[in-house]
Design a protein around this motif. Structure first.
Motif, PDB file in Angstrom:
ATOM      1  N   SER A   1       1.109  -1.584  -0.166  1.00 55.03           N
ATOM      2  CA  SER A   1      -0.198   0.302   0.223  1.00 55.03           C
ATOM      3  C   SER A   1       0.879   1.925  -0.174  1.00 55.03           C
ATOM      4  O   SER A   1       2.148   1.639   1.157  1.00 55.03           O
ATOM      5  N   VAL A   2       0.427   1.930  -0.710  1.00 55.98           N
ATOM      6  CA  VAL A   2       1.901   2.809  -1.412  1.00 55.98           C
ATOM      7  C   VAL A   2       1.256   4.960  -0.525  1.00 55.98           C
ATOM      8  O   VAL A   2       2.040   4.918  -0.804  1.00 55.98           O
ATOM      9  N   ALA A   3      -0.099   4.657  -0.769  1.00 62.06           N
ATOM     10  CA  ALA A   3      -1.054   5.808  -0.303  1.00 62.06           C
ATOM     11  C   ALA A   3      -2.031   5.835  -0.346  1.00 62.06           C
ATOM     12  O   ALA A   3      -2.424   4.789  -0.384  1.00 62.06           O
ATOM     13  N   GLY A   4      -2.909   6.813   0.812  1.00 58.96           N
ATOM     14  CA  GLY A   4      -4.476   6.423   0.949  1.00 58.96           C
ATOM     15  C   GLY A   4      -5.287   6.956   0.726  1.00 58.96           C
ATOM     16  O   GLY A   4      -5.062   8.202  -0.525  1.00 58.96           O
ATOM     17  N   ALA A   5      -6.432   7.403   1.164  1.00 60.29           N
ATOM     18  CA  ALA A   5      -8.039   7.898   0.863  1.00 60.29           C
ATOM     19  C   ALA A   5      -8.875   8.186   1.605  1.00 60.29           C
ATOM     20  O   ALA A   5      -9.300   7.223   1.507  1.00 60.29           O
ATOM     21  N   THR A   6      -8.962   9.663   2.349  1.00 62.66           N
ATOM     22  CA  THR A   6     -10.019   9.847   3.013  1.00 62.66           C
ATOM     23  C   THR A   6     -11.564  10.627   2.846  1.00 62.66           C
ATOM     24  O   THR A   6     -11.120  11.422   1.801  1.00 62.66           O
ATOM     25  N   GLU A   7     -12.418  10.247   3.601  1.00 62.73           N
ATOM     26  CA  GLU A   7     -14.114  11.350   3.182  1.00 62.73           C
ATOM     27  C   GLU A   7     -13.256  12.632   3.852  1.00 62.73           C
ATOM     28  O   GLU A   7     -11.977  12.548   4.812  1.00 62.73           O
ATOM     29  N   ALA A   8     -12.621  14.113   2.598  1.00 61.63           N
ATOM     30  CA  ALA A   8     -12.473  15.021   3.170  1.00 61.63           C
ATOM     31  C   ALA A   8     -13.221  15.552   4.321  1.00 61.63           C
ATOM     32  O   ALA A   8     -14.945  15.560   4.425  1.00 61.63           O
ATOM     33  N   PRO A   9     -12.848  16.703   5.594  1.00 65.01           N
ATOM     34  CA  PRO A   9     -14.175  17.098   6.859  1.00 65.01           C
ATOM     35  C   PRO A   9     -14.933  18.344   5.775  1.00 65.01           C
ATOM     36  O   PRO A   9     -14.403  18.749   5.280  1.00 65.01           O
ATOM     37  N   GLU A  10     -15.462  18.126   6.147  1.00 64.87           N
ATOM     38  CA  GLU A  10     -16.697  19.560   5.649  1.00 64.87           C
ATOM     39  C   GLU A  10     -16.236  21.132   5.566  1.00 64.87           C
ATOM     40  O   GLU A  10     -15.469  21.260   6.660  1.00 64.87           O
ATOM     41  N   GLY A  11     -16.033  21.906   4.848  1.00 64.21           N
ATOM     42  CA  GLY A  11     -16.008  22.487   3.701  1.00 64.21           C
ATOM     43  C   GLY A  11     -13.737  22.355   4.094  1.00 64.21           C
ATOM     44  O   GLY A  11     -13.202  23.962   3.292  1.00 64.21           O
ATOM     45  N   THR A  12     -13.180  21.055   3.719  1.00 64.02           N
ATOM     46  CA  THR A  12     -11.957  21.423   3.264  1.00 64.02           C
ATOM     47  C   THR A  12     -12.414  20.939   1.503  1.00 64.02           C
ATOM     48  O   THR A  12     -12.722  19.861   1.480  1.00 64.02           O
ATOM     49  N   THR A  13     -11.534  21.707   0.918  1.00 60.94           N
ATOM     50  CA  THR A  13     -11.491  21.413  -0.936  1.00 60.94           C
ATOM     51  C   THR A  13     -10.388  19.595  -0.637  1.00 60.94           C
ATOM     52  O   THR A  13      -9.591  19.831  -0.352  1.00 60.94           O
ATOM     53  N   ALA A  14     -10.552  19.382  -1.798  1.00 64.11           N
ATOM     54  CA  ALA A  14      -9.388  18.244  -2.459  1.00 64.11           C
ATOM     55  C   ALA A  14      -8.217  18.773  -2.858  1.00 64.11           C
ATOM     56  O   ALA A  14      -8.007  19.276  -2.859  1.00 64.11           O
ATOM     57  N   HIS A  15      -7.615  17.369  -1.931  1.00 65.03           N
ATOM     58  CA  HIS A  15      -5.805  18.025  -1.416  1.00 65.03           C
ATOM     59  C   HIS A  15      -5.272  16.350  -1.345  1.00 65.03           C
ATOM     60  O   HIS A  15      -5.796  15.358  -0.591  1.00 65.03           O
ATOM     61  N   TRP A  16      -4.143  16.885  -1.540  1.00 67.98           N
ATOM     62  CA  TRP A  16      -2.938  14.970  -1.078  1.00 67.98           C
ATOM     63  C   TRP A  16      -2.774  15.965  -0.097  1.00 67.98           C
ATOM     64  O   TRP A  16      -2.133  16.599  -0.085  1.00 67.98           O
ATOM     65  N   LEU A  17      -2.904  15.022   1.379  1.00 68.68           N
ATOM     66  CA  LEU A  17      -1.710  15.035   2.246  1.00 68.68           C
ATOM     67  C   LEU A  17      -0.508  14.333   2.697  1.00 68.68           C
ATOM     68  O   LEU A  17      -0.723  13.394   2.498  1.00 68.68           O
ATOM     69  N   VAL A  18       0.312  15.226   2.718  1.00 74.61           N
ATOM     70  CA  VAL A  18       1.723  14.520   3.557  1.00 74.61           C
ATOM     71  C   VAL A  18       2.433  14.638   4.432  1.00 74.61           C
ATOM     72  O   VAL A  18       1.924  15.715   5.000  1.00 74.61           O
ATOM     73  N   TYR A  19       2.378  13.211   4.954  1.00 77.20           N
ATOM     74  CA  TYR A  19       2.812  13.122   6.098  1.00 77.20           C
ATOM     75  C   TYR A  19       4.091  12.825   6.368  1.00 77.20           C
ATOM     76  O   TYR A  19       4.716  11.916   6.277  1.00 77.20           O
ATOM     77  N   PHE A  20       4.208  13.635   7.545  1.00 74.06           N
ATOM     78  CA  PHE A  20       6.276  13.621   8.051  1.00 74.06           C
ATOM     79  C   PHE A  20       6.661  12.951   9.642  1.00 74.06           C
ATOM     80  O   PHE A  20       5.340  13.531  10.805  1.00 74.06           O
ATOM     81  N   THR A  21       6.892  12.038   9.455  1.00 74.01           N
ATOM     82  CA  THR A  21       7.683  11.314  11.587  1.00 74.01           C
ATOM     83  C   THR A  21       7.894  12.550  11.691  1.00 74.01           C
ATOM     84  O   THR A  21       9.258  12.736  11.889  1.00 74.01           O
ATOM     85  N   VAL A  22       7.711  12.262  13.289  1.00 73.18           N
ATOM     86  CA  VAL A  22       7.894  12.906  14.363  1.00 73.18           C
ATOM     87  C   VAL A  22       7.849  11.342  15.135  1.00 73.18           C
ATOM     88  O   VAL A  22       7.272  10.168  15.658  1.00 73.18           O
ATOM     89  N   ALA A  23       9.154  12.040  16.386  1.00 73.45           N
ATOM     90  CA  ALA A  23       9.471  10.487  17.656  1.00 73.45           C
ATOM     91  C   ALA A  23       8.798  11.108  18.578  1.00 73.45           C
ATOM     92  O   ALA A  23       7.731  10.304  19.368  1.00 73.45           O
ATOM     93  N   ASP A  24       8.645  12.257  18.698  1.00 68.85           N
ATOM     94  CA  ASP A  24       7.197  12.774  20.056  1.00 68.85           C
ATOM     95  C   ASP A  24       6.157  13.788  19.816  1.00 68.85           C
ATOM     96  O   ASP A  24       7.407  14.961  19.174  1.00 68.85           O
ATOM     97  N   LEU A  25       4.674  13.718  19.463  1.00 68.50           N
ATOM     98  CA  LEU A  25       4.297  14.809  18.419  1.00 68.50           C
ATOM     99  C   LEU A  25       3.787  16.082  19.342  1.00 68.50           C
ATOM    100  O   LEU A  25       3.504  16.730  18.457  1.00 68.50           O
ATOM    101  N   ASP A  26       3.515  15.748  20.442  1.00 66.56           N
ATOM    102  CA  ASP A  26       3.856  17.116  21.415  1.00 66.56           C
ATOM    103  C   ASP A  26       4.907  17.866  21.272  1.00 66.56           C
ATOM    104  O   ASP A  26       4.144  19.063  21.313  1.00 66.56           O
ATOM    105  N   GLU A  27       5.731  17.312  21.263  1.00 66.86           N
ATOM    106  CA  GLU A  27       6.949  18.094  21.743  1.00 66.86           C
ATOM    107  C   GLU A  27       7.185  18.712  20.609  1.00 66.86           C
ATOM    108  O   GLU A  27       7.504  20.333  19.831  1.00 66.86           O
ATOM    109  N   ALA A  28       6.685  18.159  19.267  1.00 69.76           N
ATOM    110  CA  ALA A  28       7.016  17.912  18.088  1.00 69.76           C
ATOM    111  C   ALA A  28       6.003  19.696  17.976  1.00 69.76           C
ATOM    112  O   ALA A  28       6.543  20.808  17.077  1.00 69.76           O
TER     113      ALA A  28
END
Length: 254
Positions: free
Chosen positions: A182-209
């Motif tokens: 699996s190389v990418a995902g697809a999900t329903e957009a929240p209300e008011g969001t236009t169509a787009h591709w979202l890039v995720y970057f890894t972090v070790a600690d989300l709260d600290e980041a």
């Protein structure tokens, strides 16, 4: 940590940022992710090439003509960029930048799917390494749009991927597959969001980041969310408005 060196057709091959203030964006991401990102030169096509441990992660460039806000762009590998661009048009999408040579041996195009989500097509004669799935590098790519299933046939036609489904929490989640991966995902957009591709970057600690991100002038657009088997993530925007996500992957049990 993985360095990807082979890109079968249909797999993500690169991401880059086109920024309304390129020097400021380079300084921001250097400080946040610790990238080695030299200033842009003519030899790099006006882009600053960001690396970690000497391995390419991404590039940051200026806004192209006609683009009004900072944006991250995802590119998929294709074996025949002219055929893929033609398939995009035939499938109800649009070609925003016709296929052309970026550098010797590299051709790209920018297209939009029928709902308006923009992405790139990339054809090159020889693959080069891309760092993935470690802090400061790209982790995941996700199509976000209303009625997302309606675009699946488009991506099958343009990229040659297969489509499958998993569940994230209680919600269905689409997957674009190349072979057994699996190389990418697809999900329903929240209300008011236009169509787009979202890039995720890894972090070790989300709260600290997120704390550091805000201190550097970034904005949290969507507060942290968690899902079993995935981890915790939040959607953010850099000081110039370039939106992306930060993901702290769930640690394997044991």
């Amino acid at each position: 940590m993985p360095t990807i060196e082979s890109f079968p057709p249909g797999t993500p091959i690169w991401v880059d940022l086109q920024s309304s203030d390129q020097p400021a964006a380079v300084a921001f991401y250097r400080a946040f992710f610790g990238w080695d990102a030299p200033d842009a030169t003519a030899e790099t096509g006006g882009y600053s090439i960001a690396t970690l441990r000497g391995i390419p992660v991404t590039a940051i460039g200026p806004l192209p003509a006609g683009v009004e806000r900072s944006v991250w762009t995802l590119y998929f590998a294709v074996p025949d960029i002219d055929a893929a661009a033609a398939a995009a048009t035939a499938g109800g999408g649009a070609v925003l930048l016709p296929p052309g040579e970026l550098a010797p041996g590299v051709r790209l195009a920018i297209v939009a799917d029928p709902a308006g989500a923009v992405f790139g097509l990339w054809q090159r004669e020889q693959d080069s390494p891309w760092l993935r799935d470690e802090p400061g590098a790209v982790d995941w790519l996700e199509l976000v749009e209303h009625g997302v299933e309606g675009s699946f046939a488009f991506y099958v036609s343009v990229l040659g991927v297969a489509v499958s489904e998993m569940r994230v929490g209680d919600a269905p989640y689409g997957l674009f597959d190349v072979g057994t991966t699996s190389v990418a995902g697809a999900t329903e957009a929240p209300e008011g969001t236009t169509a787009h591709w979202l890039v995720y970057f890894t972090v070790a600690d989300l709260d600290e980041a997120l704390e550091r991100f805000a201190a550097l002038g970034g904005t949290v657009l969507e507060q942290p969310t968690a899902a079993p088997g995935v981890g915790r993530w939040a959607v953010v925007a850099d000081p110039q408005g370039g939106g992306f996500a930060l993901l702290q992957p769930e640690r394997p049990a044991g």
